[in-house]
Design an enzyme around this catalytic site. Structure first.
Site, PDB file in Angstrom:
ATOM      1  CD  GLU A 132      38.497  51.909  40.368  1.00  0.00           C
ATOM      2  OE1 GLU A 132      39.388  51.116  40.740  1.00  0.00           O
ATOM      3  OE2 GLU A 132      37.277  51.687  40.532  1.00  0.00           O
ATOM      4  CE  LYS A 166      40.763  49.226  43.928  1.00  0.00           C
ATOM      5  NZ  LYS A 166      39.943  48.881  42.734  1.00  0.00           N
ATOM      6  CB  CYS A 208      36.873  51.301  43.713  1.00  0.00           C
ATOM      7  SG  CYS A 208      35.366  50.488  43.101  1.00  0.00           S
TER       8      CYS A 208
END
Length: 255
Positions: free
Chosen positions: A40, A106, A140
């Site tokens: 990430e 995300k 994540c």
């Protein structure tokens, strides 16, 4: 499909240094690898100052990734900070060997660090078709939210790229296995190592989990390039034999 996971430290808010680092690592990988996975925010570390490092989809890092993917004849994926329409995104790009790009923004922004205050949340679940594989892109904190990743698309592979800190690494190990088991999908998790400028420590634990929850690449804590070959035929045979996905619940996700 042959995959390579690059577990690495990151230079803080220094895109060129990180690109140079990853290019050196990628050039050591043999030419028969189909997919390379980076962490990430691989150009900057997990920064809450996106204005310091943000790029566009025509910027240096995307151009670099396209050139490298073409040269190595492999796909490359990882997330970076992208500015678009006056918003900042934690964007996971998937660069095909042809130079074509798909991307996922995300969705679950990490409120504990204030990510939601400076970045804009994505709204779409993205499934990439590559070499006959359907790949679900995740970043994540998404790992903690199984509803969003539920396998209604019959995807074959989940990829999580992360900056997951040492203090909560047990959750990372546990949830990667859970996501693989419940979705009867391979799961790849790539996490960084080292310490960032905020003093947070990262111990990696990048790994590959199969569709039954078995680690086919065990988590390690050192700077590493990890390799795994995924077998879609075995996965599909297991799905057909066990039939667990046939019994999944139907539901609708609402904001």
């Amino acid at each position: 499909m042959k995959t390579a996971l690059i577990q690495s430290p990151l230079y803080w808010e220094s895109p060129k240094q990180n690109r140079d680092y990853f290019e050196e690592k990628i050039n050591t990988i043999s030419d028969d690898i189909d997919l390379i996975v980076l962490p990430e925010m691989f150009t900057s570390g997990f920064t809450m100052s996106p204005e310091n490092v943000a790029e566009t989809m025509k910027g240096e890092t995307v151009t670099w990734a396209k050139s490298l993917a073409k040269a190595k004849k492999t796909a490359i994926t990882g997330s970076l900070v992208i500015e678009e329409n006056s918003n900042f995104y934690n964007r996971m790009v998937f660069v095909f060997p042809s130079g074509e790009i798909q991307f996922y923004d995300k969705k679950h922004l990490f409120t504990l660090a204030g990510e939601d205050k400076v970045y804009t949340s994505g709204t779409q679940k993205i499934i990439v078709d590559y070499l006959g594989w359907k790949i679900c892109l995740q970043v994540c904190y998404d790992l903690r939210f199984p509803v969003f990743s539920r396998n209604f698309e019959d995807y074959d592979l989940l990829i999580y790229v992360a900056s997951w800190p040492k203090i909560r690494i047990n959750a990372w190990d546990t949830l990667l296995k859970a996501r693989a088991i419940e979705n009867m999908s391979y799961a790849i998790g790539v996490n960084r190592i080292g310490e960032d400028n905020n003093g947070y420590q990262y111990t990696g634990h990048s790994q590959v989990v199969d569709f039954l929850g078995n680690c086919i690449v065990e988590p390690v804590e050192s700077e590493s390039i990890l390799f795994a070959e995924l077998n879609k035929k075995e996965m599909l045979q297991s799905r057909q034999k066990l039939g667990f996905l046939n019994d999944r619940d139907a539901f609708e996700i609402k904001k």
